[in-house]
Design a protein around this motif. Structure first.
Motif, PDB file in Angstrom:
ATOM      1  N   THR B 130       0.835  -1.204   0.000  1.00 19.56           N
ATOM      2  CA  THR B 130       0.000   0.000   0.000  1.00 19.56           C
ATOM      3  C   THR B 130       0.865   1.247   0.000  1.00 19.56           C
ATOM      4  OG1 THR B 130      -1.598  -1.184   1.337  1.00 19.56           O
ATOM      5  CG2 THR B 130      -1.853   1.197   1.221  1.00 19.56           C
ATOM      6  N   LEU B 131       1.895   1.228   0.854  1.00 16.80           N
ATOM      7  CA  LEU B 131       2.756   2.403   0.978  1.00 16.80           C
ATOM      8  C   LEU B 131       3.570   2.628  -0.292  1.00 16.80           C
ATOM      9  CD1 LEU B 131       3.962   1.886   4.658  1.00 16.80           C
ATOM     10  CD2 LEU B 131       2.189   3.452   3.821  1.00 16.80           C
ATOM     11  N   LEU B 132       3.970   1.503  -0.918  1.00 15.63           N
ATOM     12  CA  LEU B 132       4.710   1.593  -2.186  1.00 15.63           C
ATOM     13  C   LEU B 132       3.807   2.180  -3.264  1.00 15.63           C
ATOM     14  CD1 LEU B 132       6.755  -1.714  -2.447  1.00 15.63           C
ATOM     15  CD2 LEU B 132       7.625   0.593  -2.857  1.00 15.63           C
ATOM     16  N   GLU B 133       2.562   1.697  -3.284  1.00 17.40           N
ATOM     17  CA  GLU B 133       1.595   2.146  -4.275  1.00 17.40           C
ATOM     18  C   GLU B 133       1.310   3.641  -4.107  1.00 17.40           C
ATOM     19  OE1 GLU B 133      -1.820  -0.529  -4.449  1.00 17.40           O
ATOM     20  OE2 GLU B 133      -2.992   1.212  -5.087  1.00 17.40           O
ATOM     21  N   ALA B 134       1.259   4.062  -2.843  1.00 16.17           N
ATOM     22  CA  ALA B 134       1.008   5.485  -2.576  1.00 16.17           C
ATOM     23  C   ALA B 134       2.223   6.328  -2.969  1.00 16.17           C
ATOM     24  CB  ALA B 134       0.682   5.692  -1.106  1.00 16.17           C
ATOM     25  N   GLY B 135       3.357   5.640  -3.162  1.00 18.07           N
ATOM     26  CA  GLY B 135       4.567   6.372  -3.557  1.00 18.07           C
ATOM     27  C   GLY B 135       5.266   7.029  -2.390  1.00 18.07           C
ATOM     28  N   TRP B 136       4.955   6.598  -1.168  1.00 17.82           N
ATOM     29  CA  TRP B 136       5.542   7.243   0.000  1.00 17.82           C
ATOM     30  C   TRP B 136       6.828   6.588   0.480  1.00 17.82           C
ATOM     31  CZ3 TRP B 136       0.156   7.502   2.789  1.00 17.82           C
ATOM     32  CH2 TRP B 136      -0.591   8.532   2.192  1.00 17.82           C
ATOM     33  N   ILE B 137       7.034   5.308   0.106  1.00 14.44           N
ATOM     34  CA  ILE B 137       8.283   4.641   0.509  1.00 14.44           C
ATOM     35  C   ILE B 137       8.932   3.997  -0.709  1.00 14.44           C
ATOM     36  CG2 ILE B 137       7.434   4.145   2.848  1.00 14.44           C
ATOM     37  CD1 ILE B 137       7.150   1.171   1.892  1.00 14.44           C
ATOM     38  N   LYS B 138      10.219   3.724  -0.563  1.00 19.88           N
ATOM     39  CA  LYS B 138      10.942   3.016  -1.619  1.00 19.88           C
ATOM     40  C   LYS B 138      12.051   2.203  -0.966  1.00 19.88           C
ATOM     41  CE  LYS B 138      14.239   6.717  -2.322  1.00 19.88           C
ATOM     42  NZ  LYS B 138      14.815   7.746  -3.141  1.00 19.88           N
ATOM     43  N   PRO B 139      12.562   1.208  -1.673  1.00 17.04           N
ATOM     44  CA  PRO B 139      13.653   0.423  -1.088  1.00 17.04           C
ATOM     45  C   PRO B 139      14.910   1.273  -1.002  1.00 17.04           C
ATOM     46  CG  PRO B 139      12.783  -0.615  -3.103  1.00 17.04           C
ATOM     47  CD  PRO B 139      12.171   0.742  -3.012  1.00 17.04           C
ATOM     48  N   GLY B 140      15.654   1.117   0.089  1.00 13.91           N
ATOM     49  CA  GLY B 140      16.936   1.801   0.225  1.00 13.91           C
ATOM     50  C   GLY B 140      18.062   0.798   0.052  1.00 13.91           C
ATOM     51  N   ARG B 141      19.228   1.112   0.568  1.00 11.67           N
ATOM     52  CA  ARG B 141      20.360   0.193   0.483  1.00 11.67           C
ATOM     53  C   ARG B 141      20.073  -1.104   1.224  1.00 11.67           C
ATOM     54  NH1 ARG B 141      25.096   2.701  -0.789  1.00 11.67           N
ATOM     55  NH2 ARG B 141      24.925   4.977  -0.808  1.00 11.67           N
ATOM     56  N   ARG B 142      20.799  -2.156   0.810  1.00 17.35           N
ATOM     57  CA  ARG B 142      20.716  -3.392   1.579  1.00 17.35           C
ATOM     58  C   ARG B 142      21.594  -3.256   2.802  1.00 17.35           C
ATOM     59  NH1 ARG B 142      18.113  -7.556  -0.579  1.00 17.35           N
ATOM     60  NH2 ARG B 142      17.412  -7.259  -2.732  1.00 17.35           N
ATOM     61  N   ARG B 143      21.149  -3.796   3.911  1.00 24.36           N
ATOM     62  CA  ARG B 143      21.933  -3.750   5.142  1.00 24.36           C
ATOM     63  C   ARG B 143      23.040  -4.786   5.064  1.00 24.36           C
ATOM     64  NH1 ARG B 143      19.597  -1.893   9.791  1.00 24.36           N
ATOM     65  NH2 ARG B 143      19.100  -0.144   8.474  1.00 24.36           N
ATOM     66  N   GLU B 144      24.269  -4.438   5.499  1.00 24.72           N
ATOM     67  CA  GLU B 144      25.384  -5.392   5.447  1.00 24.72           C
ATOM     68  C   GLU B 144      25.267  -6.375   6.604  1.00 24.72           C
ATOM     69  OE1 GLU B 144      27.168  -5.898   2.977  1.00 24.72           O
ATOM     70  OE2 GLU B 144      26.606  -4.086   1.867  1.00 24.72           O
ATOM     71  N   LEU B 145      24.330  -7.255   6.497  1.00 27.27           N
ATOM     72  CA  LEU B 145      24.044  -8.252   7.529  1.00 27.27           C
ATOM     73  C   LEU B 145      23.840  -9.571   6.805  1.00 27.27           C
ATOM     74  CD1 LEU B 145      21.414  -6.436   9.768  1.00 27.27           C
ATOM     75  CD2 LEU B 145      23.736  -7.100  10.424  1.00 27.27           C
ATOM     76  N   PRO B 146      23.875 -10.676   7.539  1.00 24.35           N
ATOM     77  CA  PRO B 146      23.580 -11.955   6.880  1.00 24.35           C
ATOM     78  C   PRO B 146      22.247 -11.853   6.148  1.00 24.35           C
ATOM     79  CG  PRO B 146      24.272 -12.309   9.160  1.00 24.35           C
ATOM     80  CD  PRO B 146      24.204 -10.825   8.951  1.00 24.35           C
ATOM     81  N   GLY B 147      22.235 -12.286   4.911  1.00 23.16           N
ATOM     82  CA  GLY B 147      21.005 -12.240   4.124  1.00 23.16           C
ATOM     83  C   GLY B 147      20.806 -10.907   3.430  1.00 23.16           C
ATOM     84  N   ARG B 148      21.713  -9.953   3.714  1.00 22.96           N
ATOM     85  CA  ARG B 148      21.640  -8.626   3.109  1.00 22.96           C
ATOM     86  C   ARG B 148      20.197  -8.127   2.972  1.00 22.96           C
ATOM     87  NH1 ARG B 148      25.200  -6.115   0.348  1.00 22.96           N
ATOM     88  NH2 ARG B 148      24.101  -6.125  -1.650  1.00 22.96           N
ATOM     89  N   PRO B 149      19.519  -7.917   4.103  1.00 17.39           N
ATOM     90  CA  PRO B 149      18.107  -7.506   4.008  1.00 17.39           C
ATOM     91  C   PRO B 149      17.963  -6.103   3.420  1.00 17.39           C
ATOM     92  CG  PRO B 149      18.857  -7.348   6.274  1.00 17.39           C
ATOM     93  CD  PRO B 149      19.963  -8.002   5.501  1.00 17.39           C
ATOM     94  N   LEU B 150      16.854  -5.932   2.722  1.00 20.44           N
ATOM     95  CA  LEU B 150      16.519  -4.651   2.104  1.00 20.44           C
ATOM     96  C   LEU B 150      16.062  -3.685   3.193  1.00 20.44           C
ATOM     97  CD1 LEU B 150      16.363  -3.859  -0.889  1.00 20.44           C
ATOM     98  CD2 LEU B 150      13.898  -4.287  -0.773  1.00 20.44           C
ATOM     99  N   THR B 151      16.442  -2.415   3.048  1.00 18.72           N
ATOM    100  CA  THR B 151      15.897  -1.414   3.977  1.00 18.72           C
ATOM    101  C   THR B 151      14.840  -0.597   3.236  1.00 18.72           C
ATOM    102  OG1 THR B 151      17.521   0.256   3.378  1.00 18.72           O
ATOM    103  CG2 THR B 151      18.075  -1.180   5.241  1.00 18.72           C
ATOM    104  N   TRP B 152      14.036   0.118   4.010  1.00 18.35           N
ATOM    105  CA  TRP B 152      13.007   0.980   3.439  1.00 18.35           C
ATOM    106  C   TRP B 152      13.239   2.419   3.871  1.00 18.35           C
ATOM    107  CZ3 TRP B 152       9.955  -0.975  -0.211  1.00 18.35           C
ATOM    108  CH2 TRP B 152       9.855  -2.375  -0.286  1.00 18.35           C
ATOM    109  N   VAL B 153      13.000   3.332   2.961  1.00 19.99           N
ATOM    110  CA  VAL B 153      13.144   4.761   3.258  1.00 19.99           C
ATOM    111  C   VAL B 153      11.930   5.501   2.680  1.00 19.99           C
ATOM    112  CG1 VAL B 153      15.673   4.739   3.254  1.00 19.99           C
ATOM    113  CG2 VAL B 153      14.446   5.206   1.125  1.00 19.99           C
ATOM    114  N   THR B 154      11.725   6.739   3.124  1.00 19.90           N
ATOM    115  CA  THR B 154      10.611   7.511   2.574  1.00 19.90           C
ATOM    116  C   THR B 154      11.057   8.247   1.311  1.00 19.90           C
ATOM    117  OG1 THR B 154      11.173   9.399   3.958  1.00 19.90           O
ATOM    118  CG2 THR B 154       9.498   7.888   4.801  1.00 19.90           C
TER     119      THR B 154
END
Lengths: 284, 220, 220
Positions: B130-154
């Motif tokens: 929903t938030l992506l569709e509204a255009g309010w958030i987008k993926p940011g850098r991947r965190r340098e952690l096991p599994g390199r999880p995606l972060t979210w930013v506004t």
């Protein structure tokens, strides 16, 4: 600047017994909850002088305010501390205004005239704001006197593209974040442990120290409560609780007849001395 | 029938026209002559006013038309090309999405796992969508952690929607508390910090009440 | 910019007026000139059309007004008696909240400490959040002061609600400014000090500066 003879000056202090003014004051006191703090009361009093605020008599205003506080006290009204702080400040301002100018020369502080001007400015500014607030509330408002068109379900029949937008207000989002923060605080809450002087500790300390004081016959030495406080480097909280606990323990001893407590006026040191009964108690 | 105190001639054609114009404009559906008459003063003649109004609007960008036995304003059909962008349906976002958005805005960049830790509940896929569709958030850098999880930013659109010129303008916790957005205070905050006890007595009052006595300091 | 197939002269005043009229009518919020221009053909001149349209609507039941740079239709306020059934529930706003709103609107951007200095009392909970919830205020830039306090400013919705086309239209604003009452500082910083005193007495005494003599005379 004209300097007035002192006797003229102090005649200003004589309270005027004006029936209308007294009735006015009663109205003010009855409606005290309707006012927004001391500055608001001052502004109300200033308006009663029925002059342009720029030509206001600050001394008269001060006298009215102090009179108001005196009456409120007489009626045992529960005034917020703000009101008393203002009264203290105004009493000070009054004394400065009444002193000959030479006597009040102090380095880098405001003159009495400047202090009065500052107060006057604040009243003028508050008056302007209150007028603006009143004007605002009487303006035609959207949804009350003025109306916008409301979206019509039939608009869709025009065969236009429907675009969905998501909406939320800043308030909604901030309130949501506030709730999350609160949930967390509740989740991680631990009962804090405080380092305090307990009542038992205080009683023991008091008895031990009073017993150790030099004793000369029936005339025991008066000692201050402060001198019984722990001198060691303790936390501020511990010192506060020591004061409270020692005092309460003292009251308990007074009740038993083992101790005399004395304090001249509020905030003066509290003196205590053991009675003859205390001797018997400590012996037994 | 209502009665009004204004002194204008309520039967004057012009007055009736103005009143009808406003009533039709505000009504969410076509409004009948009878409904309008009920809101007007006794004796007001509506039909001539409506017909005259219809003439005034003829050929304009908005026209006065009759639909389903009622009167309403409609945009002229030839102007449709200019209006496509405006067919907007507003949808209030869900509570879960709101909380998720709030956390992303305050804690960005933030991974989904962190989001869930802070919210204390699982985040469903639909919420981020929903938030992506509204255009309010987008993926940011991947965190340098096991599994390199995606972060979210506004996004800038987020700032735009909430009329903020920067993330800096989001109120901090103390400011939210001051504004009344944190209602129930945790008990721990009520008990003064040890050092505060004497600090306030000493005079350097922490809260800036500043009664008139901004002049107060001079008393000392 | 969109292109349309109609054969009309797209730059003709009448055409631009009709298109603007329809766009404003359909838009759920006040619409800016830029937004309208984007939907019009290249080279269309909007402002004269809008002003002419505004004149066409002057004195009618529905008027074309500006709100914070956006254009919208609103009913004339004298027709409120005919529209009472559309009234939304009135927001009960306390005197404290109203005064706070007045200070924010006239003195913006203003910090909470400044608000409290001007009112002479602490801002209680439920004051700022009421205004925030109404959508009339929002956080502005942080002030470059120790602690970087947040400032508060009004929103376009505030202007729309109180039927103001811009902040310049706030009643009495010019007078307050001339009297120096828009100063946000604490009073003691506003009044002239010893050294300035003679300068102001000499000439441009605006207000109440040489107060001391008045005060002393009133003693008698």
């Amino acid at each position: 600047m004209k300097q007035l003879p002192p006797d003229t000056v102090f005649s200003e202090d004589v309270p005027q017994h004006d029936a209308a003014a007294a009735a006015d004051m009663d109205v003010l006191l009855i409606n005290i909850d309707g006012y927004e703090g001391p500055l608001d009361i001052l502004l109300e009093l200033a308006r009663r002088q029925k002059v342009d605020l720029a030509k206001l008599s600050i001394l008269q205003l001060v006298r009215q305010y102090l009179n108001f506080i005196a009456q409120a006290k007489e009626l045992r009204l529960d005034l917020a501390a703000d009101y008393l702080v203002m009264a203290a400040w105004l009493a000070y301002l009054k004394s400065r205004l009444l002193l000959p100018k030479q006597a009040q020369e102090e380095e880098d502080s405001l003159t009495a005239g400047q202090m009065a001007a500052a107060l006057q400015f604040q009243l003028q500014r508050l008056e302007a704001v209150q007028t603006a607030a009143r004007d605002m509330s009487t303006r035609p408002q959207l949804g009350q006197q003025i109306f916008a068109r409301r979206a019509d379900a039939d608009d869709h029949a025009a065969g236009m593209v429907t675009q969905v937008t998501h909406t939320a207000t800043l308030y909604d989002m901030l309130a949501a974040y506030g709730d999350i923060q609160q949930r967390q605080q509740v989740q991680t809450y631990e009962l804090p442990v405080f380092h305090l002087m307990s009542m038992d500790d205080a009683m023991q300390r008091l008895c031990a120290m009073l017993g150790a004081l030099p004793q000369s016959g029936k005339q025991q030495v008066w000692t201050t409560l402060n001198s019984l406080l722990p001198q060691e480097e303790e936390s501020a909280l511990y010192r506060c609780s020591s004061m409270a606990s020692l005092f309460t323990a003292g009251l308990e001893l007074v009740k038993q007849g083992s101790l005399d407590l004395r304090q001249a006026v509020a905030f003066d040191p509290i003196y205590m001395r053991a009675t003859a009964q205390f001797q018997e108690r400590s012996v037994s | 029938m209502t009665s009004h105190t204004a002194s204008a001639d309520f039967k004057a054609l012009d007055h009736v026209k103005r009143a009808c114009e406003a009533m039709i404009f505000v009504a969410p559906q076509p409004i009948s002559l009878a409904d309008m008459a009920e809101r007007m003063e006794d004796g007001a003649v509506l039909l001539p006013a409506l017909l005259s109004l219809q003439q005034d609007y003829a050929g304009r960008g908005v026209e006065l038309v009759q639909r389903d036995g009622g009167w309403c304003f409609r945009t002229a059909s030839d102007l449709a090309p200019y209006l496509t962008h405006h067919r907007v349906e507003e949808r209030k976002i869900s509570r879960a999405a709101l909380e998720t958005l709030a956390i992303i805005s305050y804690h960005q960049p933030v991974t989904r796992a962190e989001l869930e830790t802070i919210r204390g509940v699982m985040t469903s896929k639909g919420t981020l969508d929903t938030l992506l569709e509204a255009g309010w958030i987008k993926p940011g850098r991947r965190r340098e952690l096991p599994g390199r999880p995606l972060t979210w930013v506004t996004t800038p659109a987020f700032l735009d929607h909430f009329a903020l010129s920067s993330l800096n303008e989001l109120p901090g916790l103390a400011e939210m508390k001051a504004a009344g957005l944190l209602d129930r205070r945790a008990a721990r905050d009520v008990i003064p910090h040890e050092n505060d006890l004497f600090a306030t007595q000493a005079g350097n009052a922490t809260n800036n009440i500043d009664l008139t006595p901004d002049v107060m300091e001079n008393v000392a």
